[in-house]
Design a protein around this motif. Structure first.
Motif, short mmCIF file in Angstrom:
data_model
loop_
_atom_site.label_atom_id
_atom_site.label_comp_id
_atom_site.label_asym_id
_atom_site.label_seq_id
_atom_site.Cartn_x
_atom_site.Cartn_y
_atom_site.Cartn_z
N PHE A 140 55.90 26.82 38.26
CA PHE A 140 57.03 27.23 36.99
C PHE A 140 56.65 28.88 37.74
N ILE A 141 56.26 29.09 39.12
CA ILE A 141 55.80 30.45 40.05
C ILE A 141 56.93 31.16 40.20
N ARG A 142 58.02 29.95 40.60
CA ARG A 142 59.90 30.83 40.81
C ARG A 142 60.81 31.60 39.09
N GLU A 143 60.20 30.91 38.20
CA GLU A 143 60.43 31.42 37.48
C GLU A 143 59.80 32.00 35.58
N VAL A 144 57.70 32.67 36.39
CA VAL A 144 57.79 33.23 35.33
C VAL A 144 56.77 33.56 36.20
N GLU A 145 56.47 34.96 35.88
CA GLU A 145 55.35 35.60 36.87
C GLU A 145 54.18 35.47 36.44
N THR A 146 53.18 35.80 37.39
CA THR A 146 52.00 34.96 37.30
C THR A 146 51.20 36.58 38.17
N MET A 147 49.30 36.82 37.87
CA MET A 147 49.49 37.00 38.49
C MET A 147 48.96 37.76 40.39
N LEU A 194 37.81 32.82 40.02
CA LEU A 194 37.79 34.43 41.35
C LEU A 194 39.15 35.48 40.37
N LEU A 195 40.27 34.58 39.76
CA LEU A 195 41.01 35.90 39.58
C LEU A 195 40.25 36.76 38.21
N ASN A 196 39.65 36.31 38.03
CA ASN A 196 38.98 37.34 36.66
C ASN A 196 38.36 37.67 36.98
N ARG A 197 37.95 37.55 38.44
CA ARG A 197 37.17 38.98 38.89
C ARG A 197 37.87 39.70 39.46
N ALA A 198 38.80 39.17 40.09
CA ALA A 198 40.35 40.55 41.14
C ALA A 198 41.08 41.03 40.22
N GLN A 199 40.60 40.66 38.62
CA GLN A 199 42.40 41.39 37.67
C GLN A 199 41.11 41.27 36.56
N PRO A 200 40.09 41.94 36.04
CA PRO A 200 39.01 41.28 35.03
C PRO A 200 40.17 41.94 33.59
N GLY A 201 39.50 41.04 32.41
CA GLY A 201 40.13 40.24 31.41
C GLY A 201 41.39 39.40 31.82
#
Length: 256
Positions: A140-147, A194-201
């Motif tokens: 859904f990347i074209r419809e919903v924002e992600t980190m 990895l995502l949690n490390r790049a963006q804690p929480g």
């Protein structure tokens, strides 16, 4: 395909995590599984050992999906060992690595998936199936924002999904179905870590938004079900998630 018993299933990126659990589930149902790994042979061999100790059949085959020759060898070994290739599960993905080049995400998540399909179609049996594993954040990347840390990976995975979807007519001519399985963020995966490390929480925030995140084994179970599910080619199976993502309608349609 009513049962995987006696069928040969190749699962890319299956030496750990979701791929490994999918291999164990399908082997438990009687499939001959080919566990693919890029570098970690001991880890893949451990998965095979567990499968064989449980009475199943499988082999571990090393292949870098971005290397055409090794991908050809992956499918050749599957056929040479078990006599057929019936299911391809395109589970391997990546792109958050920092040492493999800026274009690695697109090379792996789009180009390599397309090349793997080309190589597999030389061997896939009539009535076979290709399963592409992705995430809601990519689908859904074209419809919903992600980190922010996942945007480029998500775009490359959606590009891979679109490229494979565009080849449904070719697969249909060869008697092969195509199914997409998409999951929300999965507890315990490398990507989630990895995502949690790049963006804690980030993991906790996603867990709170979704209410519950699927475990590795729960998502693997959903993938395994779709190997034999009675669904039309091009079907998209959404596993987990919440109202954050729009209803999909069950059809793999390129957006825009």
């Amino acid at each position: 395909m009513n049962s995987v018993a006696g069928k040969t299933v190749v699962i890319t990126g299956s030496s750990r995590g979701v791929g490994a659990d999918t291999a164990k589930i399908l082997a438990g149902e009687g499939a001959n599984v080919v566990v693919n790994y890029r570098q970690k042979a001991p880890r893949a061999n451990k998965v095979i050992k567990e499968i064989e100790e449980a009475g199943g059949k499988g082999i571990a085959v090393g292949a870098d999906l971005t290397d055409t020759e090794s991908v050809e060898n992956l499918f050749k070994q599957a056929v040479d060992t078990f006599g057929s290739l019936d299911v391809l599960i395109l589970n391997a993905s990546g792109g958050m690595e920092s040492d493999l080049g800026e274009d690695y995400a697109m090379r792996l998540n789009r180009d390599a998936q397309d090349a793997a399909l080309t190589a597999a179609l030389k061997h896939l049996s009539d009535g076979g199936r290709v399963v592409f594993v992705t995430s809601h954040q990519a689908h859904f990347i074209r419809e919903v924002e992600t980190m922010d840390a996942y945007v480029e990976v998500a775009k490359s995975k959606r590009a891979g999904e679109d490229q494979l979807t565009s080849r449904i007519p070719e697969m249909t001519e060869r008697g092969v179905d195509f199914v997409v399985v998409s999951g929300d963020m999965i507890e315990g995966t490398v990507t989630a870590t990895l995502l949690n490390r790049a963006q804690p929480g980030a993991l906790e925030a996603r867990r709170e938004a979704a209410g519950k995140l699927l475990s590795v084994n729960e998502f693997a179970t959903e993938i395994a079900k779709m190997v034999t599910a009675d669904v039309p080619t091009g079907h998209v199976e959404l596993a987990g998630g919440s109202g954050d993502f729009p209803a999909d309608g069950g059809a793999a349609q390129p957006v825009g």
